[in-house]
Enzyme design. Structure first.
Site, PDB file in Angstrom:
ATOM      1  N   HIS A 108      31.827  35.551  48.013  1.00  9.14           N
ATOM      2  CA  HIS A 108      31.738  36.995  47.770  1.00  9.14           C
ATOM      3  C   HIS A 108      32.519  37.313  46.494  1.00  9.14           C
ATOM      4  O   HIS A 108      33.626  36.820  46.300  1.00  9.14           O
ATOM      5  CB  HIS A 108      32.345  37.756  48.961  1.00  9.14           C
ATOM      6  N   HIS A 148      33.753  43.905  38.895  1.00 19.26           N
ATOM      7  CA  HIS A 148      33.709  44.622  40.170  1.00 19.26           C
ATOM      8  C   HIS A 148      33.717  46.111  39.848  1.00 19.26           C
ATOM      9  O   HIS A 148      34.758  46.673  39.499  1.00 19.26           O
ATOM     10  CB  HIS A 148      34.911  44.225  41.027  1.00 19.26           C
TER      11      HIS A 148
END
Length: 455
Positions: A14, A60
């Site tokens: 992830h 991110h």
């Protein structure tokens, strides 16, 4: 390895580019390389426009994490994909791009991977190919772009990190060139992802004419299994289910993977740069099958009964096997640790915690006595574990050094898949907190399996 991909658990990362936490850490190719060299088979990259809007970067979104260049990430994957395993690597894109930047990505991906890239001949695959047929191939998985619609591209992200910058959002009507771009980008996608319109029941519908990938957060999965446990099992017999950490895990911690595995979820996505017992369990599970990053799902998750019924994870489970473990002795700390690493003035006081991680009914932890002032502790203690689902059970071992302050010192750990253990005496190497083997630290164990007795 000849069954469809949906019949396997995949070692899944992830936010694979992050070096630390989810908020302010740097993005880099190093965690991608490290994950691949440890056998991880699914790498996640978040695609965002750069500040000028003319190029693609990995970051991110909505956080203070620094970006890394997409081309560098693709190159790192190409160079490291097949050192630990020849079986396919899946790259999941979380896409926040306009059509022109998608065109750029399509060009980068095809030029970087060339013949390594797996192209699906049809969008409507009725069954995924097998890992064996995809050896040394790269697969792209993402949501297909919306074609010829007057909508902005970043409508809804599949993960918690899909927060949009105000400058990224706006009404957009594709022109003819952009329509062609959508086709080029769409052709890259080997595994189509996305949620169908409507609620959870629709998301989990199984189209016999087309397989796909669905992503749920750990919270969404926990909520779903209360009502749709068997529907999830049925869905995952043909389709892929990816589970990812909830958005509040800002420190890159992880969650209990058995919730997903017990319901057939193939891609239980972990922060591989994280830490702690769940990551150790994940590493232990994927030591199975030669450490190739693919573990065959238990038959009970794939079977259908005479009336098309499937396994019910909520039903009571009977004990299948009794595992007896004798912790005999340990050695190697004197070589691998400084002589004052544990106690400044005396040898260490070691003890071992040993237990089963698995479905809730199988969870159990036991502990040896503390052997005082000894670099070569001899315990010679027996423990017994009743196991209901050995196919999903992991033997957890941790050696600690007793400290009078109440906070023990770490002396090594390992996790081993119960399904691959056999009766006998064996030495078991221990690892550090990141999962790297020590040179000398190991335990001597005796393992024995027996039939469950009448309880």
């Amino acid at each position: 390895m000849t069954a469809p991909l949906a019949h396997y658990f995949l070692f899944t990362g992830h936010n694979s580019y992050l070096t630390g936490n989810q908020v302010i850490s740097a993005s880099s190719v190093e965690p991608i390389k490290d994950a691949l060299l440890r056998g991880v088979r699914v790498i996640e990259l978040d695609l965002w426009p750069n500040s000028k809007g003319d190029d693609v970067e990995i970051r991110h979104g909505g956080t203070l994490t620094s970006p890394v260049d997409l081309q560098k990430c693709l190159q790192a994957i190409k160079e490291n994909a097949f050192h630990a395993s020849e079986y396919p690597v899946v790259i999941t894109f979380e896409d926040h791009l306009n059509p022109n930047l998608q065109k750029k990505v399509a060009k980068m991906v095809t030029e970087t991977f060339g013949d390594m890239l797996y192209w699906s001949e049809t969008e409507n695959m009725q069954q995924f190919p097998s890992p064996e047929s995809l050896k040394k191939r790269i697969l792209i998985s993402t949501k297909p772009p919306k074609e010829y619609l007057g909508e902005n591209r970043g409508d809804v992200s599949e993960t918690e990190s899909g927060r949009r910058n105000p400058s990224d959002v706006g009404e957009h009507f594709p022109d003819e060139d952009e329509e062609n771009t959508v086709v080029q980008y769409r052709q890259l996608i080997a595994i189509h992802a996305g949620k169908l319109k409507g609620g959870l029941e629709n998301w989990l519908s199984d189209d016999p004419m087309k397989v796909r990938r669905l992503s749920l957060s750990e919270q969404e999965l926990e909520n779903a299994i209360r009502t749709y446990a068997t529907k999830i099992v049925r869905f995952t017999q043909r389709n892929l289910l990816r589970v990812y950490p909830k958005g509040t895990r800002l420190d890159s911690s992880n969650y209990n993977p058995f919730v997903g595995w017990m319901h057939g979820a193939q891609m239980v996505a972990f922060n591989m740069q994280g830490y702690g017992k769940y990551l150790w369990i994940m590493q232990g599970m994927f030591k199975a099958n030669g450490g190739c990053g693919y573990v065959k799902k238990p038959d009970f998750l794939l079977r259908r009964g005479e009336n098309d019924e499937v396994f019910n994870p909520s039903a009571p489970l009977e004990v299948k096997t009794v595992m007896r473990v004798k912790v005999i002795l340990g050695e190697g700390w004197h070589q691998d640790f400084h002589h004052t690493a544990f106690d400044r003035y005396s040898p260490p006081d070691f003890y071992t915690k040993i237990g089963i991680a698995g479905v809730p009914e199988d969870k159990d932890v036991k502990q040896t006595a503390i052997i005082e002032d000894e670099w070569l502790p001899v315990w010679d203690q027996d423990f017994e574990f009743l196991i209901r689902v050995p196919e999903l059970a992991v033997l957890r071992i941790q050696v600690l050094e007793y400290d009078t302050t109440g906070r023990p010192d770490f002396g090594g750990q390992t996790s081993l898949p119960v399904s691959e253990l056999r009766t006998g005496i064996r030495t078991v190497p221990l690892c550090d907190k990141k999962g790297n083997k020590y040179k000398h630290v190991r335990l001597l164990l005796s393992i024995n399996f027996g039939r469950p007795y009448d309880l």
